[in-house]
Scaffold this motif. Structure first.
Motif, PDB file in Angstrom:
ATOM      1  N   MET A   1       0.982  -1.115   0.246  1.00 41.72           N
ATOM      2  CA  MET A   1      -0.112  -0.021   0.101  1.00 41.72           C
ATOM      3  C   MET A   1       0.897   1.212  -0.067  1.00 41.72           C
ATOM      4  O   MET A   1       1.973   1.431   0.822  1.00 41.72           O
ATOM      5  CB  MET A   1      -0.903   0.117   1.201  1.00 41.72           C
ATOM      6  CG  MET A   1      -1.684   1.081   1.051  1.00 41.72           C
ATOM      7  SD  MET A   1      -2.772   1.414   2.737  1.00 41.72           S
ATOM      8  CE  MET A   1      -1.973   1.675   3.919  1.00 41.72           C
ATOM      9  N   GLU A   2       0.498   2.275  -0.727  1.00 45.81           N
ATOM     10  CA  GLU A   2       1.177   3.411  -0.754  1.00 45.81           C
ATOM     11  C   GLU A   2       0.454   4.408  -0.087  1.00 45.81           C
ATOM     12  O   GLU A   2      -0.760   4.625  -0.066  1.00 45.81           O
ATOM     13  CB  GLU A   2       1.305   3.928  -2.040  1.00 45.81           C
ATOM     14  CG  GLU A   2       2.489   3.245  -2.982  1.00 45.81           C
ATOM     15  CD  GLU A   2       2.837   3.809  -4.358  1.00 45.81           C
ATOM     16  OE1 GLU A   2       2.453   4.883  -4.586  1.00 45.81           O
ATOM     17  OE2 GLU A   2       3.203   2.798  -5.172  1.00 45.81           O
ATOM     18  N   LEU A   3       1.179   5.250   0.618  1.00 44.54           N
ATOM     19  CA  LEU A   3       0.782   6.537   1.246  1.00 44.54           C
ATOM     20  C   LEU A   3       1.346   7.756   0.974  1.00 44.54           C
ATOM     21  O   LEU A   3       2.377   8.129   0.743  1.00 44.54           O
ATOM     22  CB  LEU A   3       0.678   6.330   2.866  1.00 44.54           C
ATOM     23  CG  LEU A   3       0.518   7.513   3.683  1.00 44.54           C
ATOM     24  CD1 LEU A   3      -1.281   7.913   3.748  1.00 44.54           C
ATOM     25  CD2 LEU A   3       0.615   7.441   5.083  1.00 44.54           C
ATOM     26  N   ILE A   4       0.394   8.771   0.358  1.00 42.84           N
ATOM     27  CA  ILE A   4       0.929  10.011  -0.075  1.00 42.84           C
ATOM     28  C   ILE A   4       0.606  11.190   0.733  1.00 42.84           C
ATOM     29  O   ILE A   4      -0.600  11.385   1.180  1.00 42.84           O
ATOM     30  CB  ILE A   4       0.670  10.388  -1.501  1.00 42.84           C
ATOM     31  CG1 ILE A   4       1.209   9.300  -2.454  1.00 42.84           C
ATOM     32  CG2 ILE A   4       1.285  11.679  -2.062  1.00 42.84           C
ATOM     33  CD1 ILE A   4       0.638   9.173  -3.853  1.00 42.84           C
ATOM     34  N   LEU A   5       1.293  12.062   1.295  1.00 45.60           N
ATOM     35  CA  LEU A   5       1.226  12.929   2.108  1.00 45.60           C
ATOM     36  C   LEU A   5       1.357  14.441   1.347  1.00 45.60           C
ATOM     37  O   LEU A   5       2.378  14.540   0.690  1.00 45.60           O
ATOM     38  CB  LEU A   5       2.179  13.050   3.422  1.00 45.60           C
ATOM     39  CG  LEU A   5       2.090  11.867   4.168  1.00 45.60           C
ATOM     40  CD1 LEU A   5       3.292  11.954   5.321  1.00 45.60           C
ATOM     41  CD2 LEU A   5       0.839  11.731   4.939  1.00 45.60           C
ATOM     42  N   LYS A   6       0.414  15.372   1.310  1.00 40.56           N
ATOM     43  CA  LYS A   6       0.607  16.706   0.639  1.00 40.56           C
ATOM     44  C   LYS A   6       0.433  17.783   1.565  1.00 40.56           C
ATOM     45  O   LYS A   6      -0.116  17.567   2.635  1.00 40.56           O
ATOM     46  CB  LYS A   6      -0.606  16.560  -0.447  1.00 40.56           C
ATOM     47  CG  LYS A   6      -0.477  15.403  -1.371  1.00 40.56           C
ATOM     48  CD  LYS A   6      -1.461  15.923  -2.585  1.00 40.56           C
ATOM     49  CE  LYS A   6      -1.480  14.674  -3.591  1.00 40.56           C
ATOM     50  NZ  LYS A   6      -2.246  15.053  -4.818  1.00 40.56           N
ATOM     51  N   ASN A   7       1.031  18.766   1.260  1.00 45.07           N
ATOM     52  CA  ASN A   7       0.898  20.076   2.046  1.00 45.07           C
ATOM     53  C   ASN A   7       1.614  19.832   3.530  1.00 45.07           C
ATOM     54  O   ASN A   7       0.887  20.100   4.427  1.00 45.07           O
ATOM     55  CB  ASN A   7      -0.608  20.517   2.105  1.00 45.07           C
ATOM     56  CG  ASN A   7      -0.997  20.978   0.621  1.00 45.07           C
ATOM     57  OD1 ASN A   7      -0.438  21.396  -0.006  1.00 45.07           O
ATOM     58  ND2 ASN A   7      -2.373  20.672   0.541  1.00 45.07           N
ATOM     59  N   VAL A   8       2.529  19.191   3.527  1.00 41.38           N
ATOM     60  CA  VAL A   8       3.231  18.872   4.907  1.00 41.38           C
ATOM     61  C   VAL A   8       4.215  19.988   5.126  1.00 41.38           C
ATOM     62  O   VAL A   8       4.836  20.472   4.244  1.00 41.38           O
ATOM     63  CB  VAL A   8       4.277  17.531   4.874  1.00 41.38           C
ATOM     64  CG1 VAL A   8       5.100  17.358   6.115  1.00 41.38           C
ATOM     65  CG2 VAL A   8       3.344  16.352   4.684  1.00 41.38           C
ATOM     66  N   LYS A   9       4.022  20.421   6.554  1.00 40.56           N
ATOM     67  CA  LYS A   9       4.577  21.719   6.927  1.00 40.56           C
ATOM     68  C   LYS A   9       6.187  21.540   6.995  1.00 40.56           C
ATOM     69  O   LYS A   9       6.300  19.948   7.581  1.00 40.56           O
ATOM     70  CB  LYS A   9       4.279  22.414   8.059  1.00 40.56           C
ATOM     71  CG  LYS A   9       2.947  22.911   7.789  1.00 40.56           C
ATOM     72  CD  LYS A   9       2.211  23.599   9.067  1.00 40.56           C
ATOM     73  CE  LYS A   9       0.692  24.198   9.090  1.00 40.56           C
ATOM     74  NZ  LYS A   9       0.297  24.411  10.037  1.00 40.56           N
TER      75      LYS A   9
END
Length: 67
Positions: A1-9
């Motif tokens: 499974m892939e997890l993509i994090l966006k807009n991480v400070k």
């Protein structure tokens, strides 16, 4: 499974990396380079401006272009 994090400070990134590492997750950073043709056009335009080949426009003139 892939997890993509966006807009991480930026301040939160080390914490997330540390957590992922401690849980044994694999971290990949995907960089999307600019289109080489686009970069070439921008660099050429900058050089032309340095050589005085550009034009100056008022905000009103620019506004008329798209109307």
């Amino acid at each position: 499974m892939e997890l993509i994090l966006k807009n991480v400070k930026k301040k939160d990134l080390p914490v997330l990396k540390s957590l992922a590492k401690s849980l044994g997750f694999e971290i990949e950073k995907e960089e999307k380079p600019y289109n080489p043709e686009f970069v070439k056009e921008i660099l050429e335009a900058r050089e032309e401006l340095k050589q005085g080949k550009g034009i100056k426009m008022t905000l009103e003139e620019i506004d008329k272009l798209w109307k």
